[in-house]
Design an enzyme around this catalytic site. Structure first.
Site, PDB file in Angstrom:
ATOM      1  N   GLU A   7     -19.260  -5.882   9.997  1.00  0.00           N
ATOM      2  CA  GLU A   7     -20.184  -5.151  10.844  1.00  0.00           C
ATOM      3  C   GLU A   7     -21.246  -6.061  11.467  1.00  0.00           C
ATOM      4  O   GLU A   7     -21.656  -5.850  12.623  1.00  0.00           O
ATOM      5  CB  GLU A   7     -20.858  -4.038  10.047  1.00  0.00           C
ATOM      6  N   LYS A  30       0.842  -1.190   0.000  1.00  0.00           N
ATOM      7  CA  LYS A  30       0.000   0.000   0.000  1.00  0.00           C
ATOM      8  C   LYS A  30       0.883   1.248   0.000  1.00  0.00           C
ATOM      9  O   LYS A  30       1.852   1.341   0.748  1.00  0.00           O
ATOM     10  CB  LYS A  30      -0.901  -0.013   1.238  1.00  0.00           C
ATOM     11  N   ARG A  55     -25.195  -2.255   7.184  1.00  0.00           N
ATOM     12  CA  ARG A  55     -24.860  -3.633   6.827  1.00  0.00           C
ATOM     13  C   ARG A  55     -25.194  -4.606   7.961  1.00  0.00           C
ATOM     14  O   ARG A  55     -25.198  -5.822   7.752  1.00  0.00           O
ATOM     15  CB  ARG A  55     -23.373  -3.718   6.473  1.00  0.00           C
TER      16      ARG A  55
END
Length: 645
Positions: free
Chosen positions: A371, A285, A399
């Site tokens: 979640e 990243k 969600r």
């Protein structure tokens, strides 16, 4: 800032088909120039930086190998798709990213044929890709469907549900696992690349197919041992046993920044004809930009920044952010009560729980992008007497709605929901807007709902939630900084279901729910200057409503406005239902609910969004005067000063 980078090869690329046939040396140059172009563009616009930098070579390789947009290329979440946008005809608009009328910060079907599926939330790509692959089969179309999903998104159960389904089918689906945290397995140099190329190639797969045919001719007794032997031998060298068990043919891991490794493997899987394939690609990243490599978390999402120093530009504020107030107050409460624990779903810094975790590591739980699990996990802790605070952005709590209803509310478990980024979120646009939590939680019996008017009220609400043990309780607060009010040293426990009367006046009453309160006070000042000093109420609670206060307000005023930063079905709808059921709308009062319009609002600044919705001070003044029946002259006088006091 620096001058725009020189990009001579990239300047010749107007369509990804132009990448085909370029020698690898030039593809490497395209990747280098693409990285420089992206850094320069995001330094101007802000946005997601680290994720896109990590997939530059992968993006070039995918478009060079596959026939996009005929072959479908799906980017999970979509925040890593800036290089993809530059290569697919949107380079001339890349410096409008996340701005009003500009390019979306995520993939979007309406924006380009090269974006076959829109995203914003994670872990949807494999499900969508499988649906597209099946549709292509049913329609007799020959195409590859490629889903690129990060290792973080693989922490969500939906990804495995989709893989389990795909593994039982013969759909033409290729999953690229972008492992940008080396969380599964690192590539092992040339040997890893050689093995990946070998097992993805037609020779190995042909031998494997022939061996299968031979085994099938043997008695049934030999079938399962033979399958396990081949799987074990390949997994010994390459890993990927989990994915094999789910029915995917695993290839990797390979270096995602090495085109010499990427291109032949992608060509092999492109030409394969059998079943779903997973290619494990390891990337870094922030690759190629030192500040982003050194601090991947801080450079995941950035404001405008100086390319040379990496310093991000942020307007100074005299007020703390709502997120920091939540975190510091929760720390205060946890120091007094060891039963308090904190749960986040892969957003420790975004929710402020990284600070909590530094002090209470054993009481802080980051469950990944999961979640649903976060809510039920918290419910389990609450059932055993702990005091869990689940800190989740409003858009992501959606969600876990079934878990909120089934696992928390029905069982009356005291789970505390800290709902960050409530209301408009500006440049992140409609996929991240926190507009709906007041409405969807308001439909569930037994949940106490609060909204902070300012940062001091948020401190009180955290303390109130910590003390409340009768069932679930939620409090919402927006993105950004507070109003700069005086802060109490500690939070006070608020009486449940009671608002506060801030100003007494008439004939207009303004009932505020949430942090539009600052604009409500400014609107009240303007109305007072016109000789119409209104009553101002901070509702504090949506459930239970302060019915006594609201009834009195309705009886004593000609015009009642509710003001909230949420959708239809929220605070105003609950107030209207109460007034109607009790006959309080049958008299002289005119009731007007001000809320976020029933549309998906496109990206812009938060201030511009609220102004367009009529939720700024000018919109509130206009709505109040129009309901009162003010003549055109008074309306013009009220709006003559565009800034308003």
């Amino acid at each position: 800032m620096t001058d725009k980078p020189l990009t001579p090869v990239l300047d010749t690329i107007n369509d990804p088909s132009q990448l085909k046939g370029l020698p690898r040396e030039q593809l490497r140059q395209v990747a280098d120039e693409l990285r420089a172009e992206m850094i320069d563009a995001v330094s101007v616009t802000g946005g997601h930086l680290g994720a896109g930098l990590g997939v530059v070579e992968l993006t070039v390789a995918l478009h060079a190998v596959f026939d996009t947009p005929h072959d479908r290329l799906i980017w999970d979440v979509g925040h890593q798709a800036y290089p993809h946008k530059i290569l697919t005809g949107r380079r001339d608009r890349i410096r409008t990213l996340r701005q009003k009328d500009g390019l979306s910060g995520f993939t979007r079907r309406a924006e380009s044929a090269f974006d076959p599926f829109g995203a914003g939330h994670s872990s949807t790509s494999i499900s969508a890709g499988l649906g597209m692959a099946v549709a292509s089969q049913l329609e007799g179309k020959k195409r590859n469907v490629v889903a690129v999903i990060g290792d973080g998104a693989m922490s969500a159960g939906m990804a495995y549900e989709a893989m389990n389904n795909a593994g039982a089918m013969d759909a033409r689906l290729i999953v690229i696992l972008n492992d940008n945290d080396m969380s599964i397995a690192p590539p092992t140099g040339a040997m890893s690349a050689y093995l990946a190329r070998l097992v993805s190639g037609p020779v190995y797969r042909g031998v494997r197919k022939t061996a299968k045919q031979i085994v099938e001719a043997l008695p049934q007794f030999f079938h399962e041992p033979a399958r396990r032997t081949e799987e074990f031998a390949r997994s010994w060298w390459t890993g990927g046993t989990l994915f094999e068990e789910l029915g995917f043919y695993y290839v990797g891991p390979i270096d995602g920044h090495n085109l010499d490794h990427l291109l032949p493997v992608l060509e092999n899987v492109r030409d394969a004809q059998d079943g779903p394939i997973l290619v494990h690609v390891v990337t870094k990243k922030g690759k190629g930009y030192a500040p982003a490599e050194d601090s991947a978390d801080k450079y995941h999402g950035v404001s405008k920044f100086n390319v040379i120093t990496g310093a991000q530009a942020k307007a100074p504020s005299n007020a703390p952010s709502y997120t920091s107030v939540f975190a510091s107050t929760l720390i205060q409460e946890a120091e007094r009560d060891e039963r308090i624990v904190a749960v986040t779903a892969a957003m420790p810094s975004g929710t402020g729980l990284d600070k909590f975790g530094e002090l209470f590591a054993s009481r802080t739980f980051d469950v990944g992008i999961a979640e649903q699990h976060a809510v039920t996990f918290a419910a389990g802790m609450a059932a055993e007497g702990l005091k869990p605070f689940v800190a989740i952005y409003s858009t992501f709590l959606q969600r876990a709605y079934d878990q909120v209803v089934h696992d928390v509310a029905i069982q009356h478990l005291p789970v505390r929901f800290a709902i960050d980024r409530a209301g408009y979120v500006g440049a992140d646009g409609p996929t991240h807007a926190g507009n709906y939590d007041a409405a969807y939680l308001g439909a569930v019996p037994g949940i106490v709902q609060m909204a902070a008017a300012d940062e001091a009220e948020l401190r009180h609400m955290v303390a109130t939630a910590a003390a409340y043990d009768e069932g679930p309780i939620a409090f919402r607060y927006p993105r950004g900084d507070g109003l700069g009010v005086d802060m109490p040293a500690r939070g006070e426990i608020l009486p449940i279901g009671k608002g506060r009367l801030v100003r007494q006046g008439g004939p207009i009453a303004l009932i505020s729910y949430g942090t539009r309160f600052g604009e409500v006070l400014a609107a009240a000042d303007k109305l007072a200057a016109l000789g119409l000093a209104p009553t101002v109420v901070d509702a504090r609670f949506l459930k239970p409503l302060d019915e006594e206060l609201i009834a009195r307000i309705a009886r004593e005023h000609q015009v009642v406005l509710t003001i909230e930063e949420g959708s239809i079905g929220g605070f105003g709808s609950h107030v209207a239902t109460f007034l109607a059921r009790n006959g309080l709308l049958d008299g002289k009062v005119k009731f007007r609910p001000l809320m976020i319009p029933d549309v998906f609002t496109e990206q812009a600044s938060q201030d511009a969004m609220y102004a367009a919705a009529g939720l700024d001070r000018a919109g509130i003044v206009t709505a109040a005067l129009e309901a009162l029946g003010a003549d055109e002259t008074l309306l013009k006088t009220a709006l003559a000063d565009k800034t308003l006091p």
